[in-house]
Design a protein around this motif. Structure first.
Motif, PDB file in Angstrom:
ATOM      1  N   GLY A  59      13.819   2.646  54.526  1.00 31.00           N
ATOM      2  CA  GLY A  59      14.406   1.345  54.206  1.00 31.00           C
ATOM      3  C   GLY A  59      14.087   0.294  55.246  1.00 31.00           C
ATOM      4  O   GLY A  59      13.807  -0.864  54.908  1.00 31.00           O
ATOM      5  N   ASN A  60      14.114   0.682  56.511  1.00 28.45           N
ATOM      6  CA  ASN A  60      13.822  -0.262  57.584  1.00 28.45           C
ATOM      7  C   ASN A  60      12.401  -0.794  57.475  1.00 28.45           C
ATOM      8  O   ASN A  60      12.160  -2.004  57.615  1.00 28.45           O
ATOM      9  N   PHE A 117       9.926 -12.528  51.332  1.00 30.11           N
ATOM     10  CA  PHE A 117      10.630 -12.020  50.158  1.00 30.11           C
ATOM     11  C   PHE A 117      11.899 -11.290  50.573  1.00 30.11           C
ATOM     12  O   PHE A 117      12.146 -11.075  51.760  1.00 30.11           O
ATOM     13  N   SER A 118      12.694 -10.886  49.579  1.00 26.25           N
ATOM     14  CA  SER A 118      13.937 -10.173  49.852  1.00 26.25           C
ATOM     15  C   SER A 118      13.941  -8.837  49.122  1.00 26.25           C
ATOM     16  O   SER A 118      13.191  -8.633  48.163  1.00 26.25           O
ATOM     17  N   VAL A 119      14.798  -7.927  49.588  1.00 22.84           N
ATOM     18  CA  VAL A 119      14.882  -6.577  49.032  1.00 22.84           C
ATOM     19  C   VAL A 119      16.216  -6.408  48.310  1.00 22.84           C
ATOM     20  O   VAL A 119      17.286  -6.659  48.889  1.00 22.84           O
ATOM     21  N   PHE A 173      16.473  -0.878  52.500  1.00 25.02           N
ATOM     22  CA  PHE A 173      16.821  -1.729  53.632  1.00 25.02           C
ATOM     23  C   PHE A 173      17.649  -0.868  54.579  1.00 25.02           C
ATOM     24  O   PHE A 173      18.117   0.210  54.215  1.00 25.02           O
ATOM     25  N   GLY A 174      17.799  -1.319  55.809  1.00 26.07           N
ATOM     26  CA  GLY A 174      18.658  -0.571  56.720  1.00 26.07           C
ATOM     27  C   GLY A 174      18.042  -0.347  58.085  1.00 26.07           C
ATOM     28  O   GLY A 174      17.068  -0.981  58.478  1.00 26.07           O
ATOM     29  N   ARG A 175      18.630   0.620  58.805  1.00 21.04           N
ATOM     30  CA  ARG A 175      18.249   0.890  60.188  1.00 21.04           C
ATOM     31  C   ARG A 175      17.549   2.241  60.314  1.00 21.04           C
ATOM     32  O   ARG A 175      17.872   3.191  59.610  1.00 21.04           O
ATOM     33  N   VAL A 208       4.301   1.152  52.886  1.00 17.12           N
ATOM     34  CA  VAL A 208       4.837   1.252  54.253  1.00 17.12           C
ATOM     35  C   VAL A 208       6.064   2.148  54.278  1.00 17.12           C
ATOM     36  O   VAL A 208       6.310   2.851  55.272  1.00 17.12           O
ATOM     37  N   GLY A 209       6.824   2.165  53.183  1.00 18.68           N
ATOM     38  CA  GLY A 209       7.941   3.103  53.091  1.00 18.68           C
ATOM     39  C   GLY A 209       7.458   4.535  53.096  1.00 18.68           C
ATOM     40  O   GLY A 209       8.048   5.408  53.755  1.00 18.68           O
ATOM     41  N   MET A 210       6.379   4.767  52.372  1.00 18.54           N
ATOM     42  CA  MET A 210       5.782   6.110  52.338  1.00 18.54           C
ATOM     43  C   MET A 210       5.313   6.526  53.734  1.00 18.54           C
ATOM     44  O   MET A 210       5.539   7.661  54.170  1.00 18.54           O
ATOM     45  N   GLN A 211       4.672   5.607  54.441  1.00 19.18           N
ATOM     46  CA  GLN A 211       4.159   5.924  55.786  1.00 19.18           C
ATOM     47  C   GLN A 211       5.284   6.196  56.779  1.00 19.18           C
ATOM     48  O   GLN A 211       5.121   6.972  57.727  1.00 19.18           O
ATOM     49  N   ALA A 212       6.446   5.573  56.531  1.00 18.20           N
ATOM     50  CA  ALA A 212       7.576   5.741  57.453  1.00 18.20           C
ATOM     51  C   ALA A 212       8.325   7.048  57.231  1.00 18.20           C
ATOM     52  O   ALA A 212       9.095   7.475  58.096  1.00 18.20           O
TER      53      ALA A 212
END
Length: 286
Positions: free
Chosen positions: A185-186, A197-199, A221-223, A170-174
């Motif tokens: 990160g978001n 889970f946590s990051v 993580f983040g915005r 999902v990070g790759m797709q974003a």
């Protein structure tokens, strides 16, 4: 938005007309966003060098995938990595990097990352392990890691490993050209937390290619809309570290390298090296 100190990251080449890339990057820079310097935009020659390094790096992980099993020591994994890498004319990037003593990081169960291979650490049925491989070939760097489940493990660990891989996906797709690092990160954080889970926040992905670690820092993580602008020609890793319990970690005082979950619950991580293109990410090493 970022402070004025970052507004001159993108320098115009004197005597040359503005390209379409210049115009796009300058638009974001003039809006106050953090943009990459020109040195982070790899040339065609540099990209080809990173591709060649990535072929070796992926080959190492393919070999580990074939050989890893219960009863094997993590030192045996280290030997596999070293022998394959040097036989292909390359150098294991971790070896002697800032004093790291081995050719690969092997992180078992509650170890998040930077685990040091050892003759005394024997893989057992039910273990989960991250094998993190980085390669230097002709001065070009590549970096990737995979999770391996040793035999049959618990449903909880199986889910953790699966969701960690989904977080990478999902990070790759974003990650889109002229989007932002914060978009990655978001997406990762939302998917991890949705699954309970946590990051990990103390470690991140990074630029790579001409050096082991370059800008940008790729937090998991983040915005949205924050962090560095993603520009075609950038090469970087996404490598979310996903914990079953708390996101907090500590470094083993004895070796100064091994990162462990604060609550000593399991952690999982997957990592690819990516090239940002005009249409999205291309996987270089996985």
């Amino acid at each position: 938005m970022y402070s004025r100190r970052v507004k001159n990251n993108w320098h115009i080449i004197k005597g040359q007309p503005l390209t379409e890339l210049d115009k796009k990057v300058l638009y974001f820079q003039n809006k106050g966003h953090l943009v990459p310097s020109r040195k982070l935009i790899k040339t065609a020659e540099q990209i080809e060098g990173i591709r060649r390094s990535s072929v070796v790096n992926t080959g190492v992980l393919d070999l580990v995938a074939k050989e890893i099993k219960a009863g094997m020591s993590t030192a045996e994994i280290d030997k596999l990595v070293y022998d394959y890498t040097v036989s292909h004319g390359a150098i294991p990037a971790p070896l002697n990097f800032e004093g790291f003593p081995k050719s690969v990081c092997t992180s078992v169960n509650e170890v998040v990352c930077h685990g040091i291979p050892s003759e005394d650490e024997i893989l057992e049925e039910g273990d989960i392990i991250n094998v993190d491989v980085s390669t230097i070939l002709d001065g070009y760097y590549s970096d990737a890691s995979r999770m391996f489940v040793i035999g049959k493990t618990t449903p909880e660990k199986e889910k953790l490993v699966r969701v960690a891989k989904e977080c990478l996906e999902v990070g790759m797709q974003a990650a889109k050209p002229f989007g932002f690092v914060g978009d990655i990160g978001n997406a990762v954080q939302r998917h991890a937390e949705k699954n309970g889970f946590s990051v990990v926040r103390d470690l991140c992905g990074h630029g790579v290619g001409l050096e082991f670690h370059e800008e940008p820092e790729v937090c998991h993580f983040g915005r949205k809309g924050t962090g560095m602008l993603l520009v075609p020609g950038m090469v970087f890793t996404i490598e979310p570290m996903i914990n079953m319990g708390t996101w907090q970690v500590f470094i083993d005082e004895e070796d100064g390298w091994t990162v462990v979950t604060e609550d000593e619950l399991p952690s999982a991580q997957w990592e690819h090296t990516f090239l940002m293109t005009e249409t999205g990410l291309e996987i270089l090493s996985d």
